[in-house]
Motif scaffolding. Sequence first.
Motif, PDB file in Angstrom:
ATOM      1  N   ILE A 171       0.855  -1.195   0.000  1.00 58.67           N
ATOM      2  CA  ILE A 171       0.000   0.000   0.000  1.00 58.67           C
ATOM      3  C   ILE A 171       0.884   1.236   0.000  1.00 58.67           C
ATOM      4  O   ILE A 171       1.712   1.434   0.894  1.00 58.67           O
ATOM      5  N   LYS A 172       0.727   2.076  -1.013  1.00 59.07           N
ATOM      6  CA  LYS A 172       1.506   3.310  -1.164  1.00 59.07           C
ATOM      7  C   LYS A 172       0.824   4.177  -2.218  1.00 59.07           C
ATOM      8  O   LYS A 172      -0.029   3.692  -2.984  1.00 59.07           O
ATOM      9  N   PRO A 173       1.160   5.467  -2.298  1.00 62.08           N
ATOM     10  CA  PRO A 173       0.451   6.380  -3.212  1.00 62.08           C
ATOM     11  C   PRO A 173       0.495   5.986  -4.684  1.00 62.08           C
ATOM     12  O   PRO A 173      -0.473   6.203  -5.408  1.00 62.08           O
ATOM     13  N   SER A 174       1.598   5.393  -5.138  1.00 63.88           N
ATOM     14  CA  SER A 174       1.679   5.046  -6.555  1.00 63.88           C
ATOM     15  C   SER A 174       0.783   3.870  -6.910  1.00 63.88           C
ATOM     16  O   SER A 174       0.524   3.611  -8.093  1.00 63.88           O
ATOM     17  N   ASN A 175       0.278   3.148  -5.901  1.00 63.74           N
ATOM     18  CA  ASN A 175      -0.662   2.049  -6.141  1.00 63.74           C
ATOM     19  C   ASN A 175      -2.104   2.459  -5.868  1.00 63.74           C
ATOM     20  O   ASN A 175      -2.998   1.618  -5.857  1.00 63.74           O
ATOM     21  N   VAL A 176      -2.308   3.742  -5.625  1.00 61.37           N
ATOM     22  CA  VAL A 176      -3.658   4.293  -5.457  1.00 61.37           C
ATOM     23  C   VAL A 176      -3.981   5.088  -6.714  1.00 61.37           C
ATOM     24  O   VAL A 176      -3.324   6.079  -7.024  1.00 61.37           O
ATOM     25  N   MET A 177      -4.985   4.644  -7.456  1.00 60.22           N
ATOM     26  CA  MET A 177      -5.354   5.283  -8.706  1.00 60.22           C
ATOM     27  C   MET A 177      -6.604   6.151  -8.513  1.00 60.22           C
ATOM     28  O   MET A 177      -7.431   5.865  -7.641  1.00 60.22           O
ATOM     29  N   LEU A 178      -6.721   7.188  -9.338  1.00 62.05           N
ATOM     30  CA  LEU A 178      -7.827   8.138  -9.210  1.00 62.05           C
ATOM     31  C   LEU A 178      -8.665   8.147 -10.489  1.00 62.05           C
ATOM     32  O   LEU A 178      -8.132   8.308 -11.586  1.00 62.05           O
ATOM     33  N   ASP A 179      -9.977   7.968 -10.331  1.00 57.56           N
ATOM     34  CA  ASP A 179     -10.852   7.953 -11.503  1.00 57.56           C
ATOM     35  C   ASP A 179     -11.189   9.374 -11.941  1.00 57.56           C
ATOM     36  O   ASP A 179     -10.605  10.350 -11.436  1.00 57.56           O
ATOM     37  N   ALA A 180     -12.132   9.508 -12.847  1.00 57.64           N
ATOM     38  CA  ALA A 180     -12.464  10.825 -13.405  1.00 57.64           C
ATOM     39  C   ALA A 180     -12.980  11.791 -12.351  1.00 57.64           C
ATOM     40  O   ALA A 180     -12.855  13.014 -12.492  1.00 57.64           O
ATOM     41  N   SER A 181     -13.553  11.263 -11.272  1.00 51.18           N
ATOM     42  CA  SER A 181     -14.079  12.100 -10.181  1.00 51.18           C
ATOM     43  C   SER A 181     -13.113  12.195  -9.013  1.00 51.18           C
ATOM     44  O   SER A 181     -13.488  12.664  -7.933  1.00 51.18           O
ATOM     45  N   PHE A 182     -11.881  11.719  -9.198  1.00 52.42           N
ATOM     46  CA  PHE A 182     -10.846  11.692  -8.170  1.00 52.42           C
ATOM     47  C   PHE A 182     -11.190  10.750  -7.016  1.00 52.42           C
ATOM     48  O   PHE A 182     -10.667  10.892  -5.913  1.00 52.42           O
ATOM     49  N   ALA A 183     -12.080   9.803  -7.249  1.00 53.35           N
ATOM     50  CA  ALA A 183     -12.322   8.760  -6.259  1.00 53.35           C
ATOM     51  C   ALA A 183     -11.141   7.797  -6.290  1.00 53.35           C
ATOM     52  O   ALA A 183     -10.621   7.469  -7.361  1.00 53.35           O
ATOM     53  N   ALA A 184     -10.725   7.342  -5.120  1.00 55.59           N
ATOM     54  CA  ALA A 184      -9.545   6.485  -5.016  1.00 55.59           C
ATOM     55  C   ALA A 184      -9.885   5.024  -5.261  1.00 55.59           C
ATOM     56  O   ALA A 184     -10.920   4.528  -4.823  1.00 55.59           O
ATOM     57  N   LYS A 185      -8.991   4.339  -5.955  1.00 58.35           N
ATOM     58  CA  LYS A 185      -9.119   2.903  -6.184  1.00 58.35           C
ATOM     59  C   LYS A 185      -7.755   2.257  -5.977  1.00 58.35           C
ATOM     60  O   LYS A 185      -6.779   2.614  -6.640  1.00 58.35           O
ATOM     61  N   LEU A 186      -7.704   1.327  -5.054  1.00 54.66           N
ATOM     62  CA  LEU A 186      -6.457   0.627  -4.762  1.00 54.66           C
ATOM     63  C   LEU A 186      -6.194  -0.413  -5.843  1.00 54.66           C
ATOM     64  O   LEU A 186      -7.084  -1.176  -6.221  1.00 54.66           O
ATOM     65  N   GLY A 187      -4.975  -0.438  -6.346  1.00 53.37           N
ATOM     66  CA  GLY A 187      -4.622  -1.374  -7.406  1.00 53.37           C
ATOM     67  C   GLY A 187      -3.293  -2.049  -7.142  1.00 53.37           C
ATOM     68  O   GLY A 187      -2.726  -1.958  -6.053  1.00 53.37           O
ATOM     69  N   ASP A 188      -2.784  -2.738  -8.153  1.00 52.60           N
ATOM     70  CA  ASP A 188      -1.505  -3.443  -8.130  1.00 52.60           C
ATOM     71  C   ASP A 188      -1.435  -4.461  -6.996  1.00 52.60           C
ATOM     72  O   ASP A 188      -0.870  -4.218  -5.937  1.00 52.60           O
ATOM     73  N   PHE A 189      -2.006  -5.636  -7.257  1.00 54.47           N
ATOM     74  CA  PHE A 189      -2.023  -6.714  -6.279  1.00 54.47           C
ATOM     75  C   PHE A 189      -0.925  -7.748  -6.547  1.00 54.47           C
ATOM     76  O   PHE A 189      -1.055  -8.911  -6.189  1.00 54.47           O
ATOM     77  N   GLY A 190       0.158  -7.290  -7.166  1.00 58.48           N
ATOM     78  CA  GLY A 190       1.224  -8.206  -7.522  1.00 58.48           C
ATOM     79  C   GLY A 190       1.904  -8.884  -6.346  1.00 58.48           C
ATOM     80  O   GLY A 190       2.487  -9.950  -6.495  1.00 58.48           O
ATOM     81  N   LEU A 191       1.861  -8.251  -5.165  1.00 55.84           N
ATOM     82  CA  LEU A 191       2.496  -8.840  -3.983  1.00 55.84           C
ATOM     83  C   LEU A 191       1.471  -9.378  -2.991  1.00 55.84           C
ATOM     84  O   LEU A 191       1.830  -9.815  -1.898  1.00 55.84           O
ATOM     85  N   ALA A 192       0.188  -9.356  -3.359  1.00 52.77           N
ATOM     86  CA  ALA A 192      -0.880  -9.737  -2.429  1.00 52.77           C
ATOM     87  C   ALA A 192      -0.824 -11.223  -2.079  1.00 52.77           C
ATOM     88  O   ALA A 192      -0.308 -12.048  -2.840  1.00 52.77           O
ATOM     89  N   ARG A 193      -1.383 -11.550  -0.925  1.00 52.45           N
ATOM     90  CA  ARG A 193      -1.471 -12.928  -0.464  1.00 52.45           C
ATOM     91  C   ARG A 193      -2.841 -13.163   0.169  1.00 52.45           C
ATOM     92  O   ARG A 193      -3.429 -12.251   0.746  1.00 52.45           O
ATOM     93  N   LEU A 194      -3.327 -14.390   0.072  1.00 50.57           N
ATOM     94  CA  LEU A 194      -4.577 -14.786   0.722  1.00 50.57           C
ATOM     95  C   LEU A 194      -4.275 -15.537   2.009  1.00 50.57           C
ATOM     96  O   LEU A 194      -3.383 -16.381   2.038  1.00 50.57           O
ATOM     97  N   VAL A 195      -5.019 -15.227   3.055  1.00 52.48           N
ATOM     98  CA  VAL A 195      -4.936 -15.997   4.301  1.00 52.48           C
ATOM     99  C   VAL A 195      -6.360 -16.214   4.804  1.00 52.48           C
ATOM    100  O   VAL A 195      -7.278 -15.469   4.460  1.00 52.48           O
ATOM    101  N   ASP A 196      -6.542 -17.226   5.614  1.00 54.40           N
ATOM    102  CA  ASP A 196      -7.851 -17.468   6.198  1.00 54.40           C
ATOM    103  C   ASP A 196      -8.131 -16.429   7.273  1.00 54.40           C
ATOM    104  O   ASP A 196      -7.219 -15.965   7.963  1.00 54.40           O
ATOM    105  N   HIS A 197      -9.405 -16.058   7.414  1.00 50.55           N
ATOM    106  CA  HIS A 197      -9.780 -15.107   8.459  1.00 50.55           C
ATOM    107  C   HIS A 197      -9.374 -15.642   9.828  1.00 50.55           C
ATOM    108  O   HIS A 197      -9.585 -16.817  10.136  1.00 50.55           O
TER     109      HIS A 197
END
Length: 381
Positions: A171-197
């Motif tokens: 999580i960092k600013p370069s992985n936060v993208m902004l749509d036409a209304s400047f709403a934030a969308k988190l992206g780039d899940f290249g390092l993501a991992r799944l774990v059980d709750h």
Amino acid sequence: MWQKQGDGNFSNDDPAMEDVFEKGTGPKRFRYSELAIATDNFSDERKLGEGGFGSVYRGFLKESNLEVAIKRVSKGSKQGKKEYAFEVTIISRLRHRNLVQLIGWCHGGGELLLVYELMPNGSLDAHLYGSKNGTGTVLPWKVRHEIVLGLGSALLYLHQEWEQCVLHRDIKPSNVMLDASFAAKLGDFGLARLVDHGRGAHTTVLAGTMGYMDPECMNTGRTSTESDVYSFGVLLLEIACGRRPLALAEEEHIVHLAQWVWSMYGDGRVLDAADPWLEGDFDDQEMERVMVVGLWSAHPDRSLRPSIRQAVSVLRCEQPLPILPARMPVATFVYVPLQLDASSWGSYGVIGGGSSGTETMTGRSVSLRSKTLVEGQVTGR
């Protein structure tokens, strides 16, 4: 995991995964020729940027009359191939207004390609610092505050509201993208991992970006929801202060943003840390909440950090502000030097922070700010 077949396509050894690729309910499979046409054969004029695992191009799909962003995974990147498989089979199933949506995929022509919705306003990173570089305007506080709330909502979904817990890990600013209304969308899940709750910390090889990584994670490799919350906290401070997480101080030591803001919090003047480019044009209560939640989330002791639900509740004024120590506490874990290639970026040591300890990093400060650790390796990002 992946094998290259004679026809130039990539496929997985596991037929079940290929079945998931083909029958996924969300993204569609594109032909390589479609995406080549959409990007003028991946011309340099269409390139939007370059990340750790490949380049991103602006494309236009004529059949659907849609502008998209197409990531072309580097052919020699093993991590990129893992990212490709993970995004198509897992991330494609996520549905949240504050996550970048994967539209489609292609493994053909010897290429691995991911197709996303286009974010017209680019990354948060560019807008936070563009005005200071003379390339943009100051991002108003109202927009920044909505970005904070949107990212909190996205992380709450990933950690607690989906069928499994998704650790983003970068999580960092370069992985936060902004749509036409400047709403934030988190992206780039290249390092993501799944774990059980409820599983707790997940031991893995080191991955993330210097400055945003939980100090304990840097030391032990144990990633968890708490390490994501740490990165979220640093990002909140960065949005509020308009400063990078690592900055040079006396004797060429690098001081962490959390340490700097915490010193002002202890002196009762936390609002003095607000981005001077805002010229005081912000809601004092909102600014204070973002900063204090940022410090709380970036607490050196992961057991004293909030859950993302607690953090979001305070940001939304549903819960009172926490009372933090006047001085940044010292991290309680034992420091063990990591076995990484020091010649690539210098050495570092993490010894907590506050009045009786400081977080210092020594080495080449310029390279530290632009490096991402990927599965124990260092790469430009």
